[in-house]
Design a protein around this motif. Structure first.
Motif, PDB file in Angstrom:
ATOM      1  N   TYR A 240      43.841  44.734  28.214  1.00  0.00           N
ATOM      2  CA  TYR A 240      42.829  43.982  27.714  1.00  0.00           C
ATOM      3  C   TYR A 240      41.836  44.476  27.097  1.00  0.00           C
ATOM      4  CZ  TYR A 240      39.892  44.698  31.741  1.00  0.00           C
ATOM      5  OH  TYR A 240      38.849  45.376  32.625  1.00  0.00           O
ATOM      6  N   VAL A 241      41.133  43.758  26.120  1.00  0.00           N
ATOM      7  CA  VAL A 241      39.953  44.638  25.089  1.00  0.00           C
ATOM      8  C   VAL A 241      38.622  43.732  25.538  1.00  0.00           C
ATOM      9  CG1 VAL A 241      39.193  45.073  22.853  1.00  0.00           C
ATOM     10  CG2 VAL A 241      41.513  45.585  23.571  1.00  0.00           C
ATOM     11  N   ASP A 242      37.545  44.420  25.795  1.00  0.00           N
ATOM     12  CA  ASP A 242      36.316  43.499  25.776  1.00  0.00           C
ATOM     13  C   ASP A 242      35.324  44.733  25.080  1.00  0.00           C
ATOM     14  OD1 ASP A 242      35.765  45.927  27.343  1.00  0.00           O
ATOM     15  OD2 ASP A 242      35.394  44.847  29.292  1.00  0.00           O
ATOM     16  N   ALA A 243      33.845  44.284  25.204  1.00  0.00           N
ATOM     17  CA  ALA A 243      33.026  45.037  24.380  1.00  0.00           C
ATOM     18  C   ALA A 243      33.041  46.537  24.698  1.00  0.00           C
ATOM     19  CB  ALA A 243      31.489  44.305  24.514  1.00  0.00           C
ATOM     20  N   ASP A 244      33.605  46.969  25.689  1.00  0.00           N
ATOM     21  CA  ASP A 244      33.562  48.290  26.066  1.00  0.00           C
ATOM     22  C   ASP A 244      34.813  49.196  25.741  1.00  0.00           C
ATOM     23  OD1 ASP A 244      31.015  48.218  27.196  1.00  0.00           O
ATOM     24  OD2 ASP A 244      31.832  47.348  29.127  1.00  0.00           O
ATOM     25  N   GLY A 245      35.706  48.402  25.239  1.00  0.00           N
ATOM     26  CA  GLY A 245      36.988  49.231  24.680  1.00  0.00           C
ATOM     27  C   GLY A 245      38.306  48.443  25.359  1.00  0.00           C
ATOM     28  N   GLU A 246      39.183  49.310  25.438  1.00  0.00           N
ATOM     29  CA  GLU A 246      40.471  48.846  26.095  1.00  0.00           C
ATOM     30  C   GLU A 246      40.697  49.247  27.365  1.00  0.00           C
ATOM     31  OE1 GLU A 246      44.718  48.713  23.867  1.00  0.00           O
ATOM     32  OE2 GLU A 246      44.838  50.574  25.087  1.00  0.00           O
ATOM     33  N   HIS A 247      41.275  48.325  28.372  1.00  0.00           N
ATOM     34  CA  HIS A 247      41.475  48.561  29.794  1.00  0.00           C
ATOM     35  C   HIS A 247      42.846  48.203  30.337  1.00  0.00           C
ATOM     36  CE1 HIS A 247      36.938  48.892  29.945  1.00  0.00           C
ATOM     37  NE2 HIS A 247      37.085  48.089  29.095  1.00  0.00           N
ATOM     38  N   ARG A 248      43.333  48.789  31.173  1.00  0.00           N
ATOM     39  CA  ARG A 248      44.546  48.324  31.914  1.00  0.00           C
ATOM     40  C   ARG A 248      44.171  47.843  33.551  1.00  0.00           C
ATOM     41  NH1 ARG A 248      45.906  51.352  28.190  1.00  0.00           N
ATOM     42  NH2 ARG A 248      48.184  50.703  26.987  1.00  0.00           N
ATOM     43  N   LEU A 249      44.819  46.653  33.784  1.00  0.00           N
ATOM     44  CA  LEU A 249      44.653  46.399  35.066  1.00  0.00           C
ATOM     45  C   LEU A 249      46.010  45.853  35.812  1.00  0.00           C
ATOM     46  CD1 LEU A 249      42.393  45.327  37.198  1.00  0.00           C
ATOM     47  CD2 LEU A 249      42.437  43.113  36.022  1.00  0.00           C
ATOM     48  N   SER A 250      46.365  46.410  36.925  1.00  0.00           N
ATOM     49  CA  SER A 250      47.704  45.984  37.426  1.00  0.00           C
ATOM     50  C   SER A 250      47.683  44.607  37.743  1.00  0.00           C
ATOM     51  CB  SER A 250      47.906  46.656  38.813  1.00  0.00           C
ATOM     52  OG  SER A 250      47.177  46.355  39.753  1.00  0.00           O
ATOM     53  N   LEU A 251      48.869  43.844  37.741  1.00  0.00           N
ATOM     54  CA  LEU A 251      49.033  42.503  37.859  1.00  0.00           C
ATOM     55  C   LEU A 251      48.556  41.904  39.235  1.00  0.00           C
ATOM     56  CD1 LEU A 251      50.124  40.289  35.880  1.00  0.00           C
ATOM     57  CD2 LEU A 251      51.945  39.900  37.397  1.00  0.00           C
ATOM     58  N   SER A 252      48.589  42.814  40.229  1.00  0.00           N
ATOM     59  CA  SER A 252      48.343  42.622  41.552  1.00  0.00           C
ATOM     60  C   SER A 252      46.705  42.665  41.732  1.00  0.00           C
ATOM     61  CB  SER A 252      49.018  43.499  42.668  1.00  0.00           C
ATOM     62  OG  SER A 252      48.461  44.789  42.158  1.00  0.00           O
ATOM     63  N   ASP A 253      46.069  43.219  41.061  1.00  0.00           N
ATOM     64  CA  ASP A 253      44.706  43.263  40.979  1.00  0.00           C
ATOM     65  C   ASP A 253      44.012  42.377  39.976  1.00  0.00           C
ATOM     66  OD1 ASP A 253      44.447  45.234  42.801  1.00  0.00           O
ATOM     67  OD2 ASP A 253      44.507  46.856  41.408  1.00  0.00           O
ATOM     68  N   PHE A 254      44.822  41.639  38.852  1.00  0.00           N
ATOM     69  CA  PHE A 254      44.498  41.000  37.940  1.00  0.00           C
ATOM     70  C   PHE A 254      44.129  39.453  38.643  1.00  0.00           C
ATOM     71  CE2 PHE A 254      45.625  37.574  34.693  1.00  0.00           C
ATOM     72  CZ  PHE A 254      44.902  37.992  33.762  1.00  0.00           C
ATOM     73  N   TYR A 255      45.156  38.936  39.407  1.00  0.00           N
ATOM     74  CA  TYR A 255      44.908  37.744  40.127  1.00  0.00           C
ATOM     75  C   TYR A 255      44.022  37.948  41.379  1.00  0.00           C
ATOM     76  CZ  TYR A 255      48.324  35.752  36.765  1.00  0.00           C
ATOM     77  OH  TYR A 255      48.952  35.317  35.662  1.00  0.00           O
ATOM     78  N   ARG A 256      43.551  36.803  41.628  1.00  0.00           N
ATOM     79  CA  ARG A 256      42.764  36.778  42.735  1.00  0.00           C
ATOM     80  C   ARG A 256      42.905  35.508  43.758  1.00  0.00           C
ATOM     81  NH1 ARG A 256      38.298  33.743  43.049  1.00  0.00           N
ATOM     82  NH2 ARG A 256      37.300  35.003  44.398  1.00  0.00           N
ATOM     83  N   LEU A 257      42.741  35.734  44.974  1.00  0.00           N
ATOM     84  CA  LEU A 257      42.863  34.481  45.974  1.00  0.00           C
ATOM     85  C   LEU A 257      41.538  33.657  45.848  1.00  0.00           C
ATOM     86  CD1 LEU A 257      44.850  36.167  48.770  1.00  0.00           C
ATOM     87  CD2 LEU A 257      45.635  34.664  47.357  1.00  0.00           C
ATOM     88  N   PRO A 258      41.696  32.602  46.305  1.00  0.00           N
ATOM     89  CA  PRO A 258      40.427  31.546  46.007  1.00  0.00           C
ATOM     90  C   PRO A 258      39.105  31.861  46.738  1.00  0.00           C
ATOM     91  CG  PRO A 258      42.205  30.518  47.595  1.00  0.00           C
ATOM     92  CD  PRO A 258      42.702  31.630  46.884  1.00  0.00           C
TER      93      PRO A 258
END
Length: 330
Positions: A178-196
């Motif tokens: 993903y890209v945000d104001a600070d540039g490009e980043h990578r995030l594992s799918l296991s860390d991308f989603y969260r529990l409620p």
């Protein structure tokens, strides 16, 4: 009609800039989920930024063997891609089990990852829902729970994630780019989603204003076999009651590696780490598979009305692993 601003982004950076300091802004690509929710009044964005034409449509091997999938690749195109079909059959089958052909032709990779729950209470704005309106309560608890969570839920939300594709990708150790104001980043799918937890309105850890540009999947282990099994109430166009994405490497009769993810049972694609640990180094037998399923579902906490999903999920795990052990799927 709820009025909103519309902006057709000219680049990734333009899209990110457009939503800066606009917490009520949304990105639009295929729109198969967002447009429905706007019609229902579930979301009322003040700004819609169209990113569906940014040419994030490549599916290619990187020099290190990683498969790079652009955020705007349509589900039907991804399922039919020769590399996906031959080397990641679990992903192809997960995609083809979802929705209808018409929707798959429009739905995008990033949009699929970000789709919201199909909980009937979330989509009904006349009922309390902590995911839609934090602090209002959870109508599902004590209500209709057939499709709701048996793993990882909280007192604030028992909804499940609806994606089949995300479950397949979770079993493949995918990463989100993903890209945000600070540039490009990578995030594992296991860390991308969260529990409620106590913030069920937050499905992911994606920063506000960030735009997904790709998903990346590492090359499969040598000798890997994978497949996807979906249990649903009718043969097509139905969300999973439970589902299993699995990849095994079997050397002789011994399981060398195992990756399993479950769908339809939790707020996010559920990586079955307990089952994986119970499998590695063991003989590829029905008894081993049942013991692994029992180990994973020992932590299940079903609601009144969906207790059956515990045994159903165990059986789905065993059936999926038996299929791979017998070599019926690559």
């Amino acid at each position: 009609m709820i009025p909103f601003e519309y902006h057709r982004a000219t680049s990734v950076q333009d899209a990110v800039t457009a939503v800066a300091d606009r917490p009520d802004a949304v990105f639009l690509a295929g729109g198969t989920n967002l447009v429905d929710h706007m019609k229902l009044g579930v979301v009322e964005p003040s700004l819609v930024v169209d990113v569906g034409h940014l040419q994030l449509t490549d599916v290619e091997r990187l020099p290190d063997g990683t498969l790079h999938i652009g955020a705007d690749v349509r589900n039907s195109e991804l399922a039919a891609h020769p590399i996906v079909r031959s080397q990641y059959p679990v992903l192809a089958r997960a995609l083809l089990s979802a929705a209808s052909g018409q929707l798959r032709n429009l739905a995008t990779t990033a949009g699929n990852l970000l789709q919201r729950t199909r909980c009937v209470y979330f989509q009904d704005v006349t009922t309390p829902c902590n995911k839609r309106t934090p602090g209002s309560g959870c109508s599902a608890i004590g209500g209709y729970t057939r499709y709701h969570a048996i793993l990882g839920a909280s007192e604030h939300c028992i909804a499940v994630h609806p994606s089949d594709m995300a479950v397949g990708m979770a079993a493949l150790d995918a990463s989100v780019v993903y890209v945000d104001a600070d540039g490009e980043h990578r995030l594992s799918l296991s860390d991308f989603y969260r529990l409620p937890g106590d913030q069920p309105d937050r499905d992911t850890t994606l920063p506000n204003g960030a735009l997904i540009t790709a998903v990346e999947i590492p090359p499969p282990p040598e000798g890997a076999r994978s497949t996807y099994r979906k249990v649903r109430d009718r043969a097509s166009y139905a969300f999973a009651v439970t589902s299993v994405a699995a990849e095994l490497v079997i050397d002789g009769d011994t399981i060398g590696s195992a990756r399993i993810a479950l769908g339809g049972v939790a707020h996010k694609p559920w990586r079955a780490t307990e089952a994986e640990q119970a499998l590695v180094g063991q003989s590829a037998t029905g008894e081993t598979f049942r013991a692994a399923a029992d180990a994973e579902l020992a932590q299940a906490e079903p609601q009144q009305g969906n207790e059956f999903k515990v045994e159903l999920t165990k059986r789905a795990i065993v059936a999926t692993l038996n299929t791979l052990a017998e070599g019926r799927q690559r």
